[in-house]
Structure formats: C-alpha cells, structure tokens
Design a protein around this motif. Structure first.
Motif, PDB file in Angstrom:
ATOM      1  N   VAL A   1      30.810  14.792  70.620  1.00 24.76           N
ATOM      2  CA  VAL A   1      31.796  15.237  69.481  1.00 24.76           C
ATOM      3  C   VAL A   1      30.954  14.819  68.244  1.00 24.76           C
ATOM      4  N   ALA A   2      30.342  13.620  68.005  1.00 22.50           N
ATOM      5  CA  ALA A   2      29.601  13.204  66.935  1.00 22.50           C
ATOM      6  C   ALA A   2      28.329  14.035  66.799  1.00 22.50           C
ATOM      7  N   PHE A   3      27.797  14.099  67.760  1.00 22.62           N
ATOM      8  CA  PHE A   3      26.511  15.221  67.722  1.00 22.62           C
ATOM      9  C   PHE A   3      26.800  16.590  67.049  1.00 22.62           C
ATOM     10  N   PHE A   4      27.804  17.324  67.717  1.00 23.98           N
ATOM     11  CA  PHE A   4      28.149  18.607  67.163  1.00 23.98           C
ATOM     12  C   PHE A   4      28.587  18.631  65.582  1.00 23.98           C
ATOM     13  N   VAL A   5      29.411  17.571  65.406  1.00 23.82           N
ATOM     14  CA  VAL A   5      30.004  17.750  63.973  1.00 23.82           C
ATOM     15  C   VAL A   5      29.093  17.253  63.102  1.00 23.82           C
ATOM     16  N   GLY A   6      28.276  16.317  63.421  1.00 30.75           N
ATOM     17  CA  GLY A   6      27.186  16.023  62.404  1.00 30.75           C
ATOM     18  C   GLY A   6      26.123  17.154  62.171  1.00 30.75           C
ATOM     19  N   LEU A   7      25.656  17.784  63.394  1.00 30.26           N
ATOM     20  CA  LEU A   7      24.943  18.936  63.448  1.00 30.26           C
ATOM     21  C   LEU A   7      25.349  20.202  62.423  1.00 30.26           C
ATOM     22  N   LEU A   8      26.470  20.526  63.074  1.00 33.83           N
ATOM     23  CA  LEU A   8      26.970  21.643  62.272  1.00 33.83           C
ATOM     24  C   LEU A   8      27.124  21.370  60.851  1.00 33.83           C
ATOM     25  N   GLY A   9      27.724  20.225  60.399  1.00 34.79           N
ATOM     26  CA  GLY A   9      27.829  20.024  59.008  1.00 34.79           C
ATOM     27  C   GLY A   9      26.371  19.793  57.997  1.00 34.79           C
ATOM     28  N   THR A  10      25.444  19.230  58.950  1.00 31.17           N
ATOM     29  CA  THR A  10      23.996  19.118  58.343  1.00 31.17           C
ATOM     30  C   THR A  10      23.507  20.659  57.843  1.00 31.17           C
TER      31      THR A  10
ATOM     32  N   SER B   1      26.803  13.766  51.393  1.00 29.67           N
ATOM     33  CA  SER B   1      27.525  14.146  52.676  1.00 29.67           C
ATOM     34  C   SER B   1      26.703  14.393  53.635  1.00 29.67           C
ATOM     35  N   GLN B   2      25.576  15.182  53.353  1.00 29.99           N
ATOM     36  CA  GLN B   2      24.538  15.571  54.402  1.00 29.99           C
ATOM     37  C   GLN B   2      23.791  14.565  55.092  1.00 29.99           C
ATOM     38  N   VAL B   3      23.498  13.626  54.303  1.00 27.65           N
ATOM     39  CA  VAL B   3      22.734  12.590  54.752  1.00 27.65           C
ATOM     40  C   VAL B   3      23.693  11.657  55.836  1.00 27.65           C
ATOM     41  N   TYR B   4      24.936  11.369  55.431  1.00 30.32           N
ATOM     42  CA  TYR B   4      25.793  10.807  56.443  1.00 30.32           C
ATOM     43  C   TYR B   4      26.070  11.781  57.783  1.00 30.32           C
ATOM     44  N   LEU B   5      26.174  12.914  57.640  1.00 26.08           N
ATOM     45  CA  LEU B   5      26.334  13.829  58.522  1.00 26.08           C
ATOM     46  C   LEU B   5      24.922  13.877  59.612  1.00 26.08           C
ATOM     47  N   ALA B   6      23.860  13.872  59.105  1.00 26.94           N
ATOM     48  CA  ALA B   6      22.569  13.526  59.752  1.00 26.94           C
ATOM     49  C   ALA B   6      22.663  12.390  60.551  1.00 26.94           C
ATOM     50  N   ALA B   7      23.199  11.149  59.830  1.00 23.39           N
ATOM     51  CA  ALA B   7      23.217   9.919  60.462  1.00 23.39           C
ATOM     52  C   ALA B   7      24.312   9.916  61.786  1.00 23.39           C
TER      53      ALA B   7
ATOM     54  N   ASP C   1      18.158  20.206  45.491  1.00 26.62           N
ATOM     55  CA  ASP C   1      17.629  21.472  46.337  1.00 26.62           C
ATOM     56  C   ASP C   1      16.435  20.708  47.360  1.00 26.62           C
ATOM     57  N   THR C   2      15.791  19.799  46.940  1.00 26.58           N
ATOM     58  CA  THR C   2      14.753  19.347  47.866  1.00 26.58           C
ATOM     59  C   THR C   2      15.525  18.695  49.079  1.00 26.58           C
ATOM     60  N   MET C   3      16.350  17.592  48.734  1.00 27.76           N
ATOM     61  CA  MET C   3      17.144  17.006  50.038  1.00 27.76           C
ATOM     62  C   MET C   3      17.674  17.962  50.797  1.00 27.76           C
ATOM     63  N   ARG C   4      18.328  19.042  50.226  1.00 24.90           N
ATOM     64  CA  ARG C   4      18.960  20.092  51.019  1.00 24.90           C
ATOM     65  C   ARG C   4      18.206  20.434  52.295  1.00 24.90           C
ATOM     66  N   LEU C   5      16.851  20.803  52.155  1.00 32.29           N
ATOM     67  CA  LEU C   5      15.922  20.780  53.099  1.00 32.29           C
ATOM     68  C   LEU C   5      15.161  19.702  53.865  1.00 32.29           C
ATOM     69  N   ALA C   6      15.035  18.637  53.090  1.00 32.56           N
ATOM     70  CA  ALA C   6      14.529  17.438  53.631  1.00 32.56           C
ATOM     71  C   ALA C   6      15.475  16.739  54.706  1.00 32.56           C
ATOM     72  N   VAL C   7      16.646  16.612  54.577  1.00 32.08           N
ATOM     73  CA  VAL C   7      17.412  16.109  55.430  1.00 32.08           C
ATOM     74  C   VAL C   7      17.310  16.759  56.949  1.00 32.08           C
ATOM     75  N   PRO C   8      17.676  18.061  56.868  1.00 24.85           N
ATOM     76  CA  PRO C   8      17.424  18.838  58.332  1.00 24.85           C
ATOM     77  C   PRO C   8      16.050  18.567  58.969  1.00 24.85           C
ATOM     78  N   ALA C   9      14.961  18.326  58.043  1.00 27.57           N
ATOM     79  CA  ALA C   9      13.835  18.398  58.564  1.00 27.57           C
ATOM     80  C   ALA C   9      13.599  16.915  59.105  1.00 27.57           C
TER      81      ALA C   9
ATOM     82  N   SER D   1      22.788  22.773  54.210  1.00 24.74           N
ATOM     83  CA  SER D   1      21.644  23.256  53.849  1.00 24.74           C
ATOM     84  C   SER D   1      21.404  24.606  53.285  1.00 24.74           C
ATOM     85  N   PHE D   2      22.601  25.045  53.284  1.00 26.44           N
ATOM     86  CA  PHE D   2      22.552  26.490  52.570  1.00 26.44           C
ATOM     87  C   PHE D   2      23.158  26.361  51.120  1.00 26.44           C
ATOM     88  N   GLY D   3      23.922  25.211  50.910  1.00 22.69           N
ATOM     89  CA  GLY D   3      24.636  24.934  49.749  1.00 22.69           C
ATOM     90  C   GLY D   3      25.681  24.156  50.015  1.00 22.69           C
ATOM     91  N   PRO D   4      26.409  23.617  48.671  1.00 21.02           N
ATOM     92  CA  PRO D   4      27.595  22.560  48.870  1.00 21.02           C
ATOM     93  C   PRO D   4      28.984  23.404  49.491  1.00 21.02           C
TER      94      PRO D   4
END
Length: 389
Positions: free
Chosen positions: A242-251, A270-276, A354-362, A255-258
């Motif tokens: 549950v945590a994995f898919f919620v976090g992954l989908l949100g991250t 929020s993306q940073v916390y979802l990645a965690a 914009d930089t963080m938006r792609l850096a977090v998934p990477a 990545s495409f915008g707020p």
C-alpha cells in the motif's frame, strides 16, 4: 509403578511456588485417572520452586521433573519431553482448571485429534476467575487476530488447559520460552496441518493468595508480537505494498506538475515525502519476501501460497540484481537527461522547482535499485547450501 511403555496419558503441570494449590490439583488428576481407568501419570515440571512444591508433589504421587531454564514455555517443554504418555494434557497448577473432568479431551485425542483446546468461553468462567481486561479485551482480541492471520477455527487461543498427541507437538519444533508458548502451539499446529478441535472447559478462580505470574500488558504484547511475526504478509507485505504504490503513483504524477484537490495543492515538497513513503514501502515488501524465503529455506512453518511458491522458484540473486540494475539505470538516464538539458542552457541558474520535479524520481529509482540489489545479495547468501549436523 506403571511401566512407561504402558502409559497412555501424562497430565503435565508447570509449577513455580504453587504450594497452596498443587496438592488439590494433583489429587483431582489422580482421581480422574482412577475413575476413568485411563493408564496415566501426573508430572510436575518444576521451574525452581522454593516453597516445598516438589515434596508436596512427591507426597501426592506425582513425578517431578526439574526444569532449570526459567519461563512458562521452558517449564512446559521440559515436562512434555519428559512425559511418558502417548497423549499429554497440560494445565496450570493454580486450581483454576478442573483436572477431574478430562473426558472430553481424551475422547477427541483417542478419535485422532492431535491438538484439543479447551474453550473457557463455551464452558463457563466463574465470577472473578478472569479479570475484565482479559475477558472482554485481551483474549477476544488476540484470539480474533490469531483466527484471521492463520485461518484457525480456535476461539480461545490462550486457554491453559489443552491436550495433544505428544509426538505431533514435539515435531513442531517449539522454541518460545515464555507465555507466548500458548500461541506458538496453536499457530504451528495450524500451519503444519495438525487435526485440531475445541471442547468446552470451565475456569474457576484460582486458589492462590499471591498474585499470578501473568503480567497482562507485557504478556499480551508478547502474544501479539508472536502472532504478527509469524504472519509477515499482514505485518510487512500488505502495508508495504500500500505504501509503495501510493508513494510511487504520487511521485510519478507530481513529475508532470502540481496537483490540486479542492483547497489542497501538492507540489515538489509533497513529492519528496511521497518518494520517502515509496522507499519505506519497498523496504517492507523486500523484508516480507526475504522473511518468507528464509523460512522456506530453513523449513519453518509460515503460511504459503501457490503464488509465493512460484515466486520463490524464480527469486534468485541474478534475477533480483538485474531488476535492481534496471532501476539504477532509470535513475541514471533521468539524471543524464537533466544534465544535458542544463548544459544546453549554458549551465546557468535553474528553476529549483522544475529541477526537483525530475530529480526526485531519479533519486527514487536509484534508491529502489540499490535496495533491490542488496536484497538480492542477501538472498544469495540465504540460498547457499550448507552441510547440517
């Protein structure tokens, strides 16, 4: 003196300073053997009594076995190992259980049942015999957890009066030393497919003037902890997925915008916390899988399914490492794309959002890949065949 080979039933009582009630328990058990005609013995597994319990037991015709290792589970296992009977009925020596009424247990054991549990809620609980905390919360909750996690029909997991086929129970490899021994017997019997039944029994107020050895919250937690650890699916796998898919989908979505939900807006923070959350979830999933693979390798009794068995056949160091390497490469590719885009802009100032938006998934892909590779290496260690004594 009855020859050990002729003994059908051993009535085993763990004992630690039970001088007040031990004699009446032994007399009831001896009376049952005489009345029923069952060839048996009364065995006291003494856990270091200092109040003369050992001599009381001998004076009333019981056999005494000393068990040095402290703990309820240790005392009972010492008694079970020393017992001569084909069947064992165990019960506390505090006069809360009536050893003169064991016929239902013997009937089911002779019929082929390998574990026969007493049910105090069906048989009757005398006023004051069970604290309200145990009666209305502890026992019902823990028994419900046990039934759900292990698909058991037993409705009183912690009844202290129970009978079993001695060889069947010794074959389970019981290892707990304390009060959680009661749960371990039921759980491992269920997981190994033993034939289990339940019969009504009564619970009376114990006859001791001192407080019981049981500590409600401590021992309740030990029972719950044991039940959960023997079911990694519910403790790690399902919450992890549950945590994995919620976090992954949100991250990925961020990545495409707020994202805006009514008055609530989500962006890169929020993306940073979802990645965690994704990383924590993936770690829980890996831990659940490694736990079950280790149990499978060592022959432990844990719930298995066809889906897991198929996975176990395919789970190797090489396959896991390849998946992990693929994730690492995804992270590297995203990073390279970002560096190239930065270079095309002359390596000047960048928009941090914009930089963080792609850096977090990477970064997420790199972490998940590294976790998977390390888990695969550990799997490789687990799968090494060794010669066992």
């Amino acid at each position: 003196m009855i020859p050990p080979a002729e003994i059908e039933l051993s009535i085993v009582m763990p004992c630690l300073n039970e001088a007040e009630t031990l004699a009446v328990c032994i007399d009831k058990a001896q009376g049952y053997l005489q009345r029923s005609g069952v060839v048996g013995e009364v065995l006291i597994a003494d856990n270091g009594s200092t109040d003369g319990s050992q001599q009381i037991a001998v004076d009333h015709g019981a056999r005494v076995v000393g068990v040095e290792e402290k703990g309820y589970g240790n005392a009972l296992m010492g008694g079970i190992v020393a017992a001569h009977g084909t069947y064992v009925i165990m019960g506390d020596a505090d006069d809360s259980y009536d050893f003169s009424k064991l016929d239902p247990f013997i009937e089911r054991l002779r019929a082929g049942d390998e574990l026969v549990m007493g049910n105090r809620f069906r048989g009757g609980i005398a006023p004051g015999a069970m604290p309200p905390l145990h009666k209305y919360l502890g026992n019902p909750v823990l028994s419900t957890v046990g039934r759900v996690l292990f698909r058991s029909d037993i409705r009183d997991f912690h009844c202290g009066l129970r009978g079993f086929n001695r060889e069947s129970i010794l074959g389970l490899g019981l290892i707990t030393t304390g009060m959680e021994f009661a749960s371990e017997v039921v759980v491992k019997s269920t997981l190994s497919g033993l034939k289990i039944s339940e019969v009504p029994t009564t619970l009376d107020k114990d006859g001791r003037s001192r407080p019981p050895h049981l500590r409600s919250w401590r021992d309740g937690w030990r029972h719950l902890r044991f039940l959960m650890l023997f079911s990694p699916r519910w403790l790690f796998l399902i919450p992890g997925l549950v945590a994995f898919f919620v976090g992954l989908l949100g991250t990925v979505a961020l990545s495409f915008g707020p994202l805006v939900f009514g008055a609530v807006g989500l962006d890169v923070s929020s993306q940073v916390y979802l990645a965690a959350l994704t990383v924590v979830g993936w770690q829980a999933v890996l831990f659940a899988l490694l736990t079950k693979l280790y149990a499978r390798h060592e022959g432990f009794y844990l719930p298995r399914s066809q889906a897991f068995e198929r996975f176990a056949e395919r789970a190797t160091l090489e396959s896991g490492a390849l998946i992990g390497l693929g994730l690492v490469l995804v992270g590297i590719v995203i990073g390279i794309v970002q560096v190239v885009a930065w270079g095309s802009a002359g390596f000047g100032a960048q928009d941090p959002v914009d930089t963080m938006r792609l850096a977090v998934p990477a970064a997420l892909a790199l972490m998940l890949g590294a976790q998977t590779i390390m888990a695969s290496l550990f799997l490789g260690i687990l799968s090494v065949d060794v010669r066992r004594a």
